[in-house]
Design a protein around this motif. Sequence first.
Motif: not given
Length: 817
Positions: A638-655
């Motif tokens: 917003n006009p007062a600033g910005s903020k970013t966060v990240s997350v690593k997603v691991v999809v657990l599946d058959k090989p």
Amino acid sequence: RESDHRAWTPVSYTVTRQNATVQGLTEGKAYFFRISAENIIGMGPFTETTKEIVIRDPITVPDRPEDLEVKSVTKNSVTLTWNPPKYNGGSDITMYVLESRLIGKEKFHKVTKEKMLDRKYTVEGLKEGDTYEYRVSACNIVGQGKPSFCTKPITCKDEIAPPTLDLDFRDKLIVRVGEAFSLTGRYSGKPAPKVTWLKDDTVVKEDDRTKIKTTPTTLCLGILKSVREDSGKYCVTVENSTGSRKGFCQVTVVDRPSPPVGPVIFDEVHKDHMVVSWKPPLDDGGSEITNYIIEKKDAHRDLWMPVTSATVKTTCKIPKLLEGREYQIRIYAENLYGISDPLISDEMKAKDRFRVPDAPEQPIIKDVTKDSAVVVWNKPYDGGKPITNYIVEKKETMATRWVRVTKDPIFPSTQFKVPDLLEGCQYEFRVSAENEIGVGDPSPPSKPIFARDPIAKPSPPVNPEAVDKTKNSVDLCWQPPRHDGNGKIIGYLVEYQRVGDEEWKKANLTADSCPETKYKVTGLTEGLTYKFRVKAVNAAGESEPAYVPDPVEVKDRLEPPELILDANMAREQHVKAGDTLRLSAVIKGVPFPKVSWKKEDHEVSPKADIEVTGVGSKLEIRNTVHEDGGIYSLTVENPAGSKTVSVKVVVLDKPGPPRNLQVSEVRSDSCYLTWMEPEDDGGSVITNYVVERKDVASAQWVAISSSSKKRSHMAKYLMEGTQYLFRVAAENQYGRGPYVETIKPIKAIDPLHPPGPPKNLHHVDVDKTEVSLVWNRPDRDGGAEITGYLVEYQEDGADEWIKFQTVPMLDCVVTGL
């Protein structure tokens, strides 16, 4: 004969001497005596004494008194005692004469002035420091007898000695009722101590049974025909000016117990047995009750029958009764010293005297709601057996059939909340009590009630406050009322007032337009200050208003964005393939920030659902696949600033499928398989590989290994000459991945080599243009059957061999030469 009698009494018939002793006479009486001689012819005349003879002993002066002792000495007195003479000279002692002699003088002087018969005398008026010796004489009607032996010289001075006490009894004494007991001892002390007897700190007084005897050296307390009340702690105190001594004795007068305390209570009465109880005796006789003796008697017979004499409890079961007969019970208490008088019960008939409980009174209904009501009743008479359950029934007023409201037992509570009523229906209720005999009659039905909620106006909302504002709006929130008036809260009315005005304006016209505990008041003028209040509404009406504490100035406020991450936005988020991936965060900031989601700096997949609300944002991907894994980022600005966060997603599946499946070292019964791990392990460690084979002529795959962790396998037990296909799949904790299969069939044969050279080649015939050749088989066939022999020829001198033909046999005719 006696002088005043005429009858003669014979004394002896066998006296042969001229004297005789007459015995059995009474002292002080006068007698006459006569004597007659006797021979074989008969008795001669009597000769009689001329005058009467009075019988008495001959009289002399008394012997000397004995045991003259000095009992006490002071500075001006001496106290002496003595015993009578052994012989009083035949006449009573009329007086004693005490004499004293001052040491240094020769003569004794009489001390006693008057006639004295006491054997104790205190000589007073002596001079302190003088020394005397004393003697005493007894006198009778004849005169004064010999004096006693003198005392030792006595010097007049005060003697002081603390008391001493020597008791003949122990600390404890047990006495049977009716027996006498005495507490004796000896004491001393100078001056002579005072002796006091106490019982339980109360002075003992003499009476018909209690005797106290105290001498200058001995003490004695005696009690005759002791009773239980004589038990207690006895104390004797010996005290003089120099001190005191005490002796104690705990006396217990024991007796048989008093009777058990009635009345005999019949706790249970049955047709064949009763259970009775009583109270212990008030007085156990000073000894613990060892047992009770219980007897029973048919009321119409005189014979008491024993029940038991071994019980130590104050309750007993009386068995083996005949139904309908009346019985009395007799109870004795016993201790070590005997058996008490009996306690006898009233007559009681042996019969089952219990019945089902009475019907309770009409129940009262309270706390009625649309689907429940509380039924309250009073406990009825239990019929002699404890109530074990209450049965509550209901019926609609117009119906005839009563229905139990629950199968569960209701006890000991005398109220029950009846659930599952139909709203608007009219009900009646009744209650029955149950004991081990059975179920009693039901109570009268309750007054009919309708199943509906009682409704009152609600209380005001709680803690209204302004939580946000812009240049033309204010966001309010509050908590629901503490009391909803037993009616559903339809909604809330929000009102506002410009500071300085009197009129309150409605922000919403109807309560159902604001069902939640928040509202955005719009249409306000920037820069003005407003007051706000909120009312709760139910079917009964509006509550009192609750006011926002402080007036609010309407204007935009600027706050930089803030992200509050939910648990699913941790640094690394694992989700199983096929499940739903959810990433969410609470977003704050004024004005509300712009929200954007990215996956590794690119737009997220079109299958992702992105939701943005006024308080946060959520990303949702259903039926996730492995490709949905990666780095997701959330940016708010917003006009007062910005903020970013990240997350690593691991999809657990058959090989994925293993790579580069190779077959080597083929034999007639085995071959060796090798492969490489899959490019994608599904986000989880490969746990094992599954290896399968298939005969090309068969449709069925057969597993030959399912637990190998290695990336190679020796396939054994193949059938020689058969063609096989092989395939391998990888497994992890989420399942088995796709198979990789050999491209072409593998034939199970040993590896082939060229055969050896034929042997013994020679010609057998020659013509002008042809030669007939023969030879033998080679030593080795190279691992396979020989299919033919290649025949070549060469002109002598030439370099090249020319192929003629391949023949199957061991001979050939070469033509065209």
